[in-house]
Design a protein around this motif. Structure first.
Motif, mmCIF file in Angstrom:
data_model
loop_
_atom_site.group_PDB
_atom_site.id
_atom_site.type_symbol
_atom_site.label_atom_id
_atom_site.label_comp_id
_atom_site.label_asym_id
_atom_site.label_seq_id
_atom_site.Cartn_x
_atom_site.Cartn_y
_atom_site.Cartn_z
ATOM 1 N N THR A 183 81.715 115.140 51.352
ATOM 2 C CA THR A 183 82.738 116.186 51.267
ATOM 3 C C THR A 183 83.696 115.843 50.144
ATOM 4 O O THR A 183 84.156 114.702 50.045
ATOM 5 C CB THR A 183 83.532 116.317 52.581
ATOM 6 O OG1 THR A 183 82.637 116.601 53.654
ATOM 7 C CG2 THR A 183 84.563 117.432 52.480
ATOM 8 N N SER A 221 85.548 106.460 52.135
ATOM 9 C CA SER A 221 86.537 107.520 51.938
ATOM 10 C C SER A 221 87.538 107.094 50.879
ATOM 11 O O SER A 221 87.801 105.903 50.682
ATOM 12 C CB SER A 221 87.280 107.839 53.246
ATOM 13 O OG SER A 221 88.018 106.715 53.693
ATOM 14 N N GLU A 230 90.301 114.412 47.838
ATOM 15 C CA GLU A 230 89.778 113.598 48.934
ATOM 16 C C GLU A 230 88.260 113.582 48.866
ATOM 17 O O GLU A 230 87.618 114.630 48.710
ATOM 18 C CB GLU A 230 90.239 114.146 50.280
ATOM 19 C CG GLU A 230 89.696 113.387 51.485
ATOM 20 C CD GLU A 230 90.142 113.990 52.805
ATOM 21 O OE1 GLU A 230 89.719 113.469 53.860
ATOM 22 O OE2 GLU A 230 90.888 114.994 52.774
ATOM 23 N N THR A 231 87.682 112.389 48.988
ATOM 24 C CA THR A 231 86.231 112.225 48.948
ATOM 25 C C THR A 231 85.782 111.454 50.179
ATOM 26 O O THR A 231 86.364 110.415 50.512
ATOM 27 C CB THR A 231 85.796 111.466 47.695
ATOM 28 O OG1 THR A 231 86.264 112.156 46.531
ATOM 29 C CG2 THR A 231 84.283 111.351 47.627
ATOM 30 N N ARG A 232 84.742 111.950 50.849
ATOM 31 C CA ARG A 232 84.185 111.277 52.011
ATOM 32 C C ARG A 232 82.666 111.257 51.921
ATOM 33 O O ARG A 232 82.045 112.298 51.665
ATOM 34 C CB ARG A 232 84.624 111.953 53.309
ATOM 35 C CG ARG A 232 86.118 111.882 53.566
ATOM 36 C CD ARG A 232 86.486 112.418 54.933
ATOM 37 N NE ARG A 232 87.910 112.321 55.167
ATOM 38 C CZ ARG A 232 88.528 111.242 55.629
ATOM 39 N NH1 ARG A 232 87.794 110.161 55.930
ATOM 40 N NH2 ARG A 232 89.831 111.221 55.823
ATOM 41 N N GLN A 272 91.782 103.874 49.883
ATOM 42 C CA GLN A 272 90.334 103.732 50.005
ATOM 43 C C GLN A 272 90.022 103.070 51.331
ATOM 44 O O GLN A 272 90.803 102.266 51.848
ATOM 45 C CB GLN A 272 89.742 102.875 48.873
ATOM 46 C CG GLN A 272 89.945 103.413 47.469
ATOM 47 C CD GLN A 272 91.235 102.938 46.855
ATOM 48 O OE1 GLN A 272 91.717 101.864 47.182
ATOM 49 N NE2 GLN A 272 91.778 103.737 45.942
ATOM 50 N N GLY A 315 79.175 109.731 54.126
ATOM 51 C CA GLY A 315 78.763 109.172 55.406
ATOM 52 C C GLY A 315 77.253 109.131 55.524
ATOM 53 O O GLY A 315 76.527 109.904 54.890
ATOM 54 N N SER A 357 80.772 120.445 50.037
ATOM 55 C CA SER A 357 80.243 119.590 51.090
ATOM 56 C C SER A 357 78.742 119.798 51.219
ATOM 57 O O SER A 357 78.180 120.773 50.716
ATOM 58 C CB SER A 357 80.935 119.881 52.425
ATOM 59 O OG SER A 357 80.720 121.230 52.814
ATOM 60 N N ALA A 411 80.399 104.716 56.355
ATOM 61 C CA ALA A 411 81.285 105.750 55.826
ATOM 62 C C ALA A 411 82.177 105.163 54.742
ATOM 63 O O ALA A 411 82.630 104.022 54.843
ATOM 64 C CB ALA A 411 82.143 106.350 56.933
ATOM 65 N N THR A 425 91.286 108.845 48.884
ATOM 66 C CA THR A 425 92.214 109.962 48.680
ATOM 67 C C THR A 425 93.185 109.619 47.560
ATOM 68 O O THR A 425 93.566 108.456 47.376
ATOM 69 C CB THR A 425 93.011 110.269 49.958
ATOM 70 O OG1 THR A 425 93.799 109.129 50.311
ATOM 71 C CG2 THR A 425 92.086 110.618 51.105
#
Length: 362
Positions: free
Chosen positions: A331, A294, A314-316, A261, A318, A353, A292, A296
């Motif tokens: 995403t 993130s 995977e998560t992002r 993370q 922003g 996304s 941001a 994974t």
């Protein structure tokens, strides 16, 4: 004789500097077993070192002057305890520690004058640096290829720089500039591993960090027509994160998993303005914020020549913009791969996304 060996499994994650509470726990029972159940002779060896240094200097070149002051301290300790039965080493416990601290400080000053044209300049710079590091390594080696190791390490840092410049001339033009930058951080990593010969092995590692930085500027100038301009700016940023890994094998079954993370936050602001000779002020303010997040997750399970499954997500998230309006994005990725009996794998994935919303199959 039991000797230290490298892990036999490729699935053991790499462990960087970390503490080994498991190694210390096993060291106690092993010593008790050696000294109570069987009267084993114990051998204890201790070594250590201490080193330090300090240096300084100054230099003068015309109207320019500079100087520095540097120093460091380093310590190490090693303890080795082993027990033998006859000519056979029954166990061995190794403990290593090391610590280091360093600091440096510097300064520069200058002065310039031209008696003919009349310009004048003066300035200074100051720098400060501090870094520390500490590491500990523990291991227990037992008969039949059983090894237990652990490590931990930390590294804090701090850097600060300041610049100041003043200039002017005989026509009434003057300029003042001041800048300050600073950065600080802390990194930590640890790991433990147990190796039971060809039968099984397992290892885990973890990393954490936190970093921050700041910079600021003040720039003021006065022109010969009495107009004054001013500019200020600042930039602040922080980042934190962590990751954890686990892997190992039991006979033909092996696997690993990883989770991480992270988060970032930044702000940038500024002002630019002018005070006209008639007293009329003009100016503009700017602001920018960025953030941001993130995360994974990934892993694999393998049964030799039978099954292999790999997957990850995977998560992002922003966001960026000024204080009144933010633009966001996201995403999400997912992947999976499956193979049976050493055949060609089946694999696929899904990515979502936006904005605008987009869905992609693989």
């Amino acid at each position: 004789m039991a000797k230290h060996r490298k892990p036999k499994s490729a699935y053991l994650p790499k462990v960087a500097a970390g503490a080994a509470p498991l190694a210390l726990l096993l060291a106690g029972p092993a010593t008790a077993w050696a000294s109570e159940s069987v009267p084993l002779p114990l051998d204890h060896q201790h070594t250590g070192s201490f080193d330090k240094g300090l240096s300084s200097g100054n230099a003068l070149d015309g109207n320019d002057h500079s100087g520095f002051l540097d120093g460091f301290i380093t310590t190490t300790n090693r303890d080795v305890v082993s027990g033998t039965l006859g000519d056979v080493e029954i166990f061995r416990n190794l403990s290593d520690t090391a610590h280091h601290l360093e600091t440096s400080h510097g300064h520069k000053e200058f002065l310039a004058v031209d008696p003919t044209a009349g310009p004048l300049g003066a300035g200074s710079q100051q720098t400060h640096h501090l870094r520390g590091s500490g590491a500990q390594y523990d291991s227990v080696w037992l008969p039949h290829g059983i090894d237990v190791v652990g490590q931990v390490g930390d590294e804090p840092t701090l850097d600060v720089t300041r610049n100041t410049v003043l200039t002017g001339d005989g026509r009434g033009n003057t300029h003042a500039l001041s800048e300050l930058t600073a950065a600080a951080g802390w990194d930590r990593n640890s790991g433990q591993a147990v190796d039971i010969g060809q039968m099984a092995a397992i290892g885990t590692s973890a990393q954490q960090f936190g970093h921050g930085a700041f910079s600021g500027t003040l720039d003021v100038a006065r022109r010969a027509d009495d107009a004054v301009t001013a500019r200020t700016g600042d930039k602040v940023g922080t980042a934190i994160g962590q990751s954890r890994d686990l892997g190992g094998h039991i006979g033909p079954v092996a696997g690993w998993g990883s989770v991480s993370q992270g988060a970032k936050l930044g702000h940038q602001g500024g002002f630019a303005g002018t005070l006209q000779p008639d007293g009329t002020p003009l100016g503009q303010v700017s602001q920018q914020v960025d953030a941001a997040l993130s995360g994974t997750t990934s892993g694999e399970l393998n049964v030799e020549h039978v099954l292999d499954v790999q997957g990850g997500t995977e998560t992002r998230l922003g966001a960026s913009g000024d204080l009144t309006k933010q633009d966001g994005s996201f995403t999400q990725k997912n992947d999976l791969k499956l193979a049976l009996f050493d055949q060609a794998p089946l694999k696929g994935g899904l990515t979502i996304s936006g904005p605008p919303l987009n869905i992609e199959h693989r």
